[in-house]
Design a protein around this motif. Structure first.
Motif, PDB file in Angstrom:
ATOM      1  N   PRO A 196     167.904  75.131  -1.843  1.00 21.14           N
ATOM      2  CA  PRO A 196     168.758  73.950  -1.669  1.00 21.14           C
ATOM      3  C   PRO A 196     170.157  74.208  -2.239  1.00 21.14           C
ATOM      4  O   PRO A 196     170.421  75.258  -2.819  1.00 21.14           O
ATOM      5  N   GLY A 220     164.466  64.205  -8.375  1.00 19.50           N
ATOM      6  CA  GLY A 220     165.306  64.412  -7.201  1.00 19.50           C
ATOM      7  C   GLY A 220     166.260  65.574  -7.383  1.00 19.50           C
ATOM      8  O   GLY A 220     166.438  66.404  -6.483  1.00 19.50           O
ATOM      9  N   VAL A 271     164.406  68.843  -7.067  1.00 20.22           N
ATOM     10  CA  VAL A 271     164.136  69.178  -5.661  1.00 20.22           C
ATOM     11  C   VAL A 271     165.411  69.655  -4.969  1.00 20.22           C
ATOM     12  O   VAL A 271     165.366  70.519  -4.098  1.00 20.22           O
ATOM     13  N   LEU A 272     166.556  69.145  -5.379  1.00 21.10           N
ATOM     14  CA  LEU A 272     167.833  69.635  -4.844  1.00 21.10           C
ATOM     15  C   LEU A 272     168.153  71.041  -5.348  1.00 21.10           C
ATOM     16  O   LEU A 272     168.986  71.730  -4.774  1.00 21.10           O
ATOM     17  N   VAL A 291     167.425  63.099  -3.074  1.00 21.81           N
ATOM     18  CA  VAL A 291     166.971  64.182  -2.193  1.00 21.81           C
ATOM     19  C   VAL A 291     167.653  64.097  -0.825  1.00 21.81           C
ATOM     20  O   VAL A 291     168.083  65.108  -0.254  1.00 21.81           O
ATOM     21  N   TYR A 296     169.126  66.974   1.975  1.00 16.17           N
ATOM     22  CA  TYR A 296     168.105  67.317   2.962  1.00 16.17           C
ATOM     23  C   TYR A 296     168.331  66.593   4.289  1.00 16.17           C
ATOM     24  O   TYR A 296     168.094  67.164   5.364  1.00 16.17           O
TER      25      TYR A 296
END
Length: 490
Positions: free
Chosen positions: A63, A169, A172-173, A215, A219
């Motif tokens: 990411p 979040g 996840v990034l 996120v 995404y």
């Protein structure tokens, strides 16, 4: 200024200086650092801060958050080695301060000081704080999820759970789905072991809106722009494939992370772990009872053990994957070292080891990266001096492709091989070949009407005469990791 603020200032200053010393003289290395820096550089120059790209192609390996860090540093300091290593230092420092904050919250000041000092001076943490990779950013965001979970769990103020969703979040990034799946798995195990299912409804389920918003900031536009190709490559290859098929089969062994623990937590692993095991064994022999862990120690143990066991089951193993487990480990170690005699040991050994880390920076890290082939910055400098791309000169690389060459040279470097092998290298979106984003060219297609420079990796010296007619190629220079030849235009 309060005692806590003085502690934080002291720890932040100590860590920042320890981590940043010498970074201006450590060039970007292959094969990992150069991927990140070249990607961020191309994103910055293109003005596209959403779609990672490398060698002119879209790149779905990670990411965007870490690339944004690099872009920010390049924008402020320029595109150089100091800038590339700046944010790992920043997040390494934040990780030390966060350890102090959490340890003081769940124990007291002395434990917090020892734990954060152990973390800052652990070999693995120090090394990664000087390395251009995502892992220190993930360390902070991943562990912040668990830190604020436990603060919320043990507090009357359940609004702390919202902070968990925010950091999940961001994790996840930074790294992908593992940023929420593994912290969530650790929390689930803890709740099950504690049999405290009544806490689940209190965990602010609406916080998932915060998580989703963070996120979706990257995404969603990535999916809108690149669609199924992004999902197939990012989730299929760079996440699922890592778990099921080893990228480096030689390291897919059961003892990998057990041995790595002693390297990453050096020298403190040898000070704490053997003695702790001996103490528990003696206690069991005397009482025939297993040790009892209070709620806090239980959570720290589940946190540390789950991370290591989880990654041990993954097919692809990297030395940095279990880094987040160091936060609970150093707090547990600090609890063991919290008597007067052991505190003296920590001060003396820690001070001596911190000096050793500074010496390692200037007498090992800098010479190794500058002169021993871990970076091809010297090859790139030579090419910049001799290659005239405006006149149509071409540069190709034979053997292990090094991204540091296009990064430093600012040239397009083609990966060259036979036509048959070129077909075997082309990315397919389903296997590790998807990582072959460098431009490819068959040796038979090299132009005759322009000068062609070839960088031959040292592992492939013996194969070079089989690839080309060596009589047509003139030797130019040798570097630690490669040799440069040229075929003049006819």
């Amino acid at each position: 200024m309060t005692v806590t603020k003085k502690d934080i200032l002291m720890l932040a200053l100590f860590s920042f200086v320890l981590f940043i010393l010498g970074n201006w003289a450590i060039p970007v290395t292959d094969p990992v650092e150069s991927n990140y820096t070249l990607t961020a550089k191309e994103m910055l120059l293109s003005g596209d801060y959403i779609s990672p790209r490398i060698c002119g192609k879209f790149w779905y390996d990670k990411p965007a958050f870490f690339y944004w860090e690099l872009i920010a540093a390049f924008s402020v300091f320029g595109i150089n080695d100091f800038a590339a290593r700046f944010f790992p230092v920043v997040f390494g420092t934040i990780g030390v301060v966060m350890t102090y904050f959490f340890a003081r919250k769940i124990y007291e000041r002395k434990t917090a000081l020892i734990a954060s000092f152990l973390l800052a001076t652990s070999f693995g943490y120090w090394l990664i704080s000087k390395t251009v990779i995502t892992d220190l950013t993930l360390f902070v965001f991943f562990n912040a999820v668990l830190v604020f979970f436990y603060i919320a769990y043990t507090s009357e103020n359940k609004n702390w759970y919202y902070v968990c969703y925010l950091f999940a979040g961001l994790a996840v990034l930074t790294k992908g789905p593992i940023g929420i799946l593994l912290p969530g798995f650790i929390i689930t195990i803890f709740i099950i072991v504690r049999r405290d299912f009544r806490e689940i409804p209190r965990m602010k389920p609406l916080g998932f809106i915060i998580f989703a918003a963070v996120v979706a900031s990257w995404y969603y536009p990535m999916y809108q722009i690149h669609g199924k190709e992004f999902l197939d490559t990012f989730l299929g290859v760079h996440n699922m494939l890592r778990a099921t098929q080893s990228e480096h089969p030689m390291w897919d062994v059961w003892w990998y992370y057990s041995v790595l623990f002693f390297i990453m937590f050096f020298p403190w692993a040898f000070v704490t772990l053997p003695q702790t095991i001996i103490r528990y064994v003696k206690n069991y022999r005397a009482t025939h009872e297993l040790p009892h862990f209070d709620t806090t120690k239980l959570f720290l143990l589940i946190w540390a053990i789950t991370i290591n066991l989880f990654y041990q089951q993954m097919a692809t193993k990297y030395s940095t994957y279990t880094l987040p487990s160091m936060l609970p480990i150093v707090i547990l170690a600090a609890r063991y070292l919290i008597d007067a005699k052991k505190e003296k040991l920590v001060k003396r050994l820690g001070t001596a080891w911190a000096i050793c880390l500074v010496l390692l920076t200037f007498f090992v890290a800098i010479p190794q990266t500058q002169y021993n082939g871990h970076s091809c910055h010297d090859t790139a400098a030579f090419l910049r001096e001799h290659v005239n791309t405006e006149a149509g000169d071409m540069v190709v690389s034979y053997g292990d492709y090094k991204m540091s060459i296009p990064y430093y040279s600012e040239m397009t470097i083609y990966d060259v091989d036979t036509r048959e092998r070129m077909e075997d290298k082309r990315p397919d979106g389903k296997s590790w070949r998807s990582k072959n984003v460098m431009p490819l060219v068959a040796v038979d297609d090299l132009p005759r009407d322009h000068d062609v420079y070839m960088v031959v990796n040292k592992k492939y010296y013996e194969y070079f005469p089989r690839l080309v007619n060596v009589d047509e190629w003139d030797y130019l220079a040798t570097f630690p990791d490669n040799t440069v030849y040229v075929r003049r235009a006819k």
